[in-house]
Design a protein around this motif. Structure first.
Motif, PDB file in Angstrom:
ATOM      1  N   ALA A   9      42.501  31.690  26.072  1.00  0.00           N
ATOM      2  CA  ALA A   9      43.612  31.517  27.021  1.00  0.00           C
ATOM      3  C   ALA A   9      44.055  32.859  27.589  1.00  0.00           C
ATOM      4  O   ALA A   9      44.215  33.012  28.803  1.00  0.00           O
ATOM      5  N   ALA A  10      44.240  33.834  26.710  1.00  0.00           N
ATOM      6  CA  ALA A  10      44.698  35.147  27.175  1.00  0.00           C
ATOM      7  C   ALA A  10      43.616  35.839  28.004  1.00  0.00           C
ATOM      8  O   ALA A  10      43.901  36.427  29.049  1.00  0.00           O
ATOM      9  N   GLY A  11      42.384  35.762  27.550  1.00  0.00           N
ATOM     10  CA  GLY A  11      41.296  36.427  28.274  1.00  0.00           C
ATOM     11  C   GLY A  11      41.034  35.834  29.640  1.00  0.00           C
ATOM     12  O   GLY A  11      40.864  36.553  30.624  1.00  0.00           O
ATOM     13  N   LEU A  12      40.984  34.511  29.713  1.00  0.00           N
ATOM     14  CA  LEU A  12      40.736  33.870  31.005  1.00  0.00           C
ATOM     15  C   LEU A  12      41.911  34.050  31.958  1.00  0.00           C
ATOM     16  O   LEU A  12      41.721  34.159  33.179  1.00  0.00           O
ATOM     17  N   ALA A  13      43.127  34.096  31.426  1.00  0.00           N
ATOM     18  CA  ALA A  13      44.292  34.346  32.277  1.00  0.00           C
ATOM     19  C   ALA A  13      44.215  35.739  32.884  1.00  0.00           C
ATOM     20  O   ALA A  13      44.458  35.924  34.083  1.00  0.00           O
ATOM     21  N   ALA A  14      43.848  36.727  32.075  1.00  0.00           N
ATOM     22  CA  ALA A  14      43.739  38.091  32.582  1.00  0.00           C
ATOM     23  C   ALA A  14      42.568  38.221  33.566  1.00  0.00           C
ATOM     24  O   ALA A  14      42.687  38.890  34.592  1.00  0.00           O
ATOM     25  N   LEU A  15      41.458  37.574  33.253  1.00  0.00           N
ATOM     26  CA  LEU A  15      40.291  37.624  34.137  1.00  0.00           C
ATOM     27  C   LEU A  15      40.605  36.978  35.489  1.00  0.00           C
ATOM     28  O   LEU A  15      40.288  37.530  36.546  1.00  0.00           O
ATOM     29  N   GLY A  16      41.224  35.810  35.435  1.00  0.00           N
ATOM     30  CA  GLY A  16      41.579  35.123  36.677  1.00  0.00           C
ATOM     31  C   GLY A  16      42.556  35.916  37.522  1.00  0.00           C
ATOM     32  O   GLY A  16      42.430  35.976  38.754  1.00  0.00           O
ATOM     33  N   ALA A  17      43.521  36.554  36.877  1.00  0.00           N
ATOM     34  CA  ALA A  17      44.487  37.368  37.616  1.00  0.00           C
ATOM     35  C   ALA A  17      43.800  38.574  38.244  1.00  0.00           C
ATOM     36  O   ALA A  17      44.088  38.929  39.392  1.00  0.00           O
ATOM     37  N   GLY A  18      42.896  39.193  37.519  1.00  0.00           N
ATOM     38  CA  GLY A  18      42.183  40.345  38.066  1.00  0.00           C
ATOM     39  C   GLY A  18      41.351  39.977  39.279  1.00  0.00           C
ATOM     40  O   GLY A  18      41.361  40.679  40.298  1.00  0.00           O
ATOM     41  N   VAL A  19      40.634  38.881  39.195  1.00  0.00           N
ATOM     42  CA  VAL A  19      39.823  38.428  40.322  1.00  0.00           C
ATOM     43  C   VAL A  19      40.721  38.043  41.497  1.00  0.00           C
ATOM     44  O   VAL A  19      40.452  38.410  42.648  1.00  0.00           O
ATOM     45  N   GLY A  20      41.795  37.324  41.205  1.00  0.00           N
ATOM     46  CA  GLY A  20      42.703  36.895  42.273  1.00  0.00           C
ATOM     47  C   GLY A  20      43.343  38.058  43.000  1.00  0.00           C
ATOM     48  O   GLY A  20      43.399  38.081  44.233  1.00  0.00           O
ATOM     49  N   GLY A  22      42.217  41.108  43.135  1.00  0.00           N
ATOM     50  CA  GLY A  22      41.165  41.809  43.869  1.00  0.00           C
ATOM     51  C   GLY A  22      40.872  41.155  45.205  1.00  0.00           C
ATOM     52  O   GLY A  22      40.726  41.829  46.234  1.00  0.00           O
ATOM     53  N   LEU A  23      40.804  39.833  45.213  1.00  0.00           N
ATOM     54  CA  LEU A  23      40.569  39.108  46.467  1.00  0.00           C
ATOM     55  C   LEU A  23      41.753  39.263  47.426  1.00  0.00           C
ATOM     56  O   LEU A  23      41.565  39.429  48.640  1.00  0.00           O
ATOM     57  N   ILE A  24      42.955  39.212  46.886  1.00  0.00           N
ATOM     58  CA  ILE A  24      44.145  39.371  47.723  1.00  0.00           C
ATOM     59  C   ILE A  24      44.144  40.745  48.387  1.00  0.00           C
ATOM     60  O   ILE A  24      44.362  40.869  49.594  1.00  0.00           O
ATOM     61  N   GLY A  25      43.891  41.781  47.599  1.00  0.00           N
ATOM     62  CA  GLY A  25      43.886  43.138  48.145  1.00  0.00           C
ATOM     63  C   GLY A  25      42.795  43.355  49.170  1.00  0.00           C
ATOM     64  O   GLY A  25      43.022  43.958  50.227  1.00  0.00           O
ATOM     65  N   GLY A  26      41.605  42.855  48.885  1.00  0.00           N
ATOM     66  CA  GLY A  26      40.492  43.008  49.827  1.00  0.00           C
ATOM     67  C   GLY A  26      40.732  42.293  51.139  1.00  0.00           C
ATOM     68  O   GLY A  26      40.487  42.839  52.220  1.00  0.00           O
ATOM     69  N   ASN A  27      41.214  41.067  51.038  1.00  0.00           N
ATOM     70  CA  ASN A  27      41.481  40.308  52.262  1.00  0.00           C
ATOM     71  C   ASN A  27      42.660  40.877  53.046  1.00  0.00           C
ATOM     72  O   ASN A  27      42.670  40.839  54.281  1.00  0.00           O
ATOM     73  N   ALA A  28      43.649  41.404  52.348  1.00  0.00           N
ATOM     74  CA  ALA A  28      44.784  42.024  53.040  1.00  0.00           C
ATOM     75  C   ALA A  28      44.335  43.283  53.765  1.00  0.00           C
ATOM     76  O   ALA A  28      44.747  43.532  54.904  1.00  0.00           O
ATOM     77  N   ALA A  29      43.495  44.093  53.133  1.00  0.00           N
ATOM     78  CA  ALA A  29      42.990  45.299  53.792  1.00  0.00           C
ATOM     79  C   ALA A  29      42.176  44.938  55.023  1.00  0.00           C
ATOM     80  O   ALA A  29      42.284  45.588  56.072  1.00  0.00           O
ATOM     81  N   SER A  30      41.378  43.890  54.916  1.00  0.00           N
ATOM     82  CA  SER A  30      40.589  43.433  56.063  1.00  0.00           C
ATOM     83  C   SER A  30      41.498  42.924  57.188  1.00  0.00           C
ATOM     84  O   SER A  30      41.266  43.209  58.363  1.00  0.00           O
ATOM     85  N   ALA A  31      42.538  42.191  56.829  1.00  0.00           N
ATOM     86  CA  ALA A  31      43.463  41.671  57.843  1.00  0.00           C
ATOM     87  C   ALA A  31      44.232  42.793  58.524  1.00  0.00           C
ATOM     88  O   ALA A  31      44.445  42.757  59.739  1.00  0.00           O
ATOM     89  N   THR A  49      52.199  37.097  46.962  1.00  0.00           N
ATOM     90  CA  THR A  49      51.098  36.352  46.357  1.00  0.00           C
ATOM     91  C   THR A  49      50.628  37.011  45.070  1.00  0.00           C
ATOM     92  O   THR A  49      50.338  36.325  44.086  1.00  0.00           O
ATOM     93  N   ALA A  50      50.566  38.340  45.053  1.00  0.00           N
ATOM     94  CA  ALA A  50      50.161  39.056  43.840  1.00  0.00           C
ATOM     95  C   ALA A  50      51.155  38.814  42.703  1.00  0.00           C
ATOM     96  O   ALA A  50      50.754  38.643  41.545  1.00  0.00           O
ATOM     97  N   VAL A  51      52.427  38.770  43.025  1.00  0.00           N
ATOM     98  CA  VAL A  51      53.445  38.498  42.000  1.00  0.00           C
ATOM     99  C   VAL A  51      53.268  37.090  41.441  1.00  0.00           C
ATOM    100  O   VAL A  51      53.371  36.876  40.221  1.00  0.00           O
ATOM    101  N   LEU A  52      52.993  36.130  42.298  1.00  0.00           N
ATOM    102  CA  LEU A  52      52.788  34.756  41.822  1.00  0.00           C
ATOM    103  C   LEU A  52      51.543  34.649  40.947  1.00  0.00           C
ATOM    104  O   LEU A  52      51.557  33.958  39.927  1.00  0.00           O
ATOM    105  N   VAL A  53      50.472  35.349  41.307  1.00  0.00           N
ATOM    106  CA  VAL A  53      49.253  35.343  40.493  1.00  0.00           C
ATOM    107  C   VAL A  53      49.535  35.965  39.131  1.00  0.00           C
ATOM    108  O   VAL A  53      49.095  35.455  38.092  1.00  0.00           O
ATOM    109  N   GLU A  54      50.268  37.067  39.110  1.00  0.00           N
ATOM    110  CA  GLU A  54      50.608  37.708  37.839  1.00  0.00           C
ATOM    111  C   GLU A  54      51.492  36.804  36.983  1.00  0.00           C
ATOM    112  O   GLU A  54      51.384  36.802  35.758  1.00  0.00           O
TER     113      GLU A  54
END
Length: 70
Positions: A9-20, A22-31, A49-54
């Motif tokens: 639970a803890a590992g997948l939560a951290a992994l999912g947040a990291g991926v999320g 990363g995608l938010i930052g990349g797409n925001a930079a592109s936008a 959005t980053a706060v909600l993911v965290e």
């Protein structure tokens, strides 16, 4: 048995947040690169959005902690 579930639970939560985030930052930079005039709006949306993911990641880690103490 709860220890394995707690770790997952803890590992997948951290992994999912990291991926999320990363995608938010990349797409925001592109936008921002495509529309520099909307930088403030994009940045505010990105931060919200980053706060909600965290928050979801923190919830997953709390569940993992609760499972480990059973």
């Amino acid at each position: 048995m709860y220890g394995i579930g707690a770790g997952l639970a803890a590992g997948l939560a951290a992994l999912g947040a990291g991926v999320g985030i990363g995608l938010i930052g990349g797409n925001a930079a592109s936008a921002i690169a495509r529309q520099p005039e909307a930088e403030n709006k994009i940045r505010a949306t990105m931060l919200l959005t980053a706060v909600l993911v965290e928050g979801v990641a923190l919830f997953g880690e709390v569940i993992g902690f609760l499972l480990s103490n059973k």
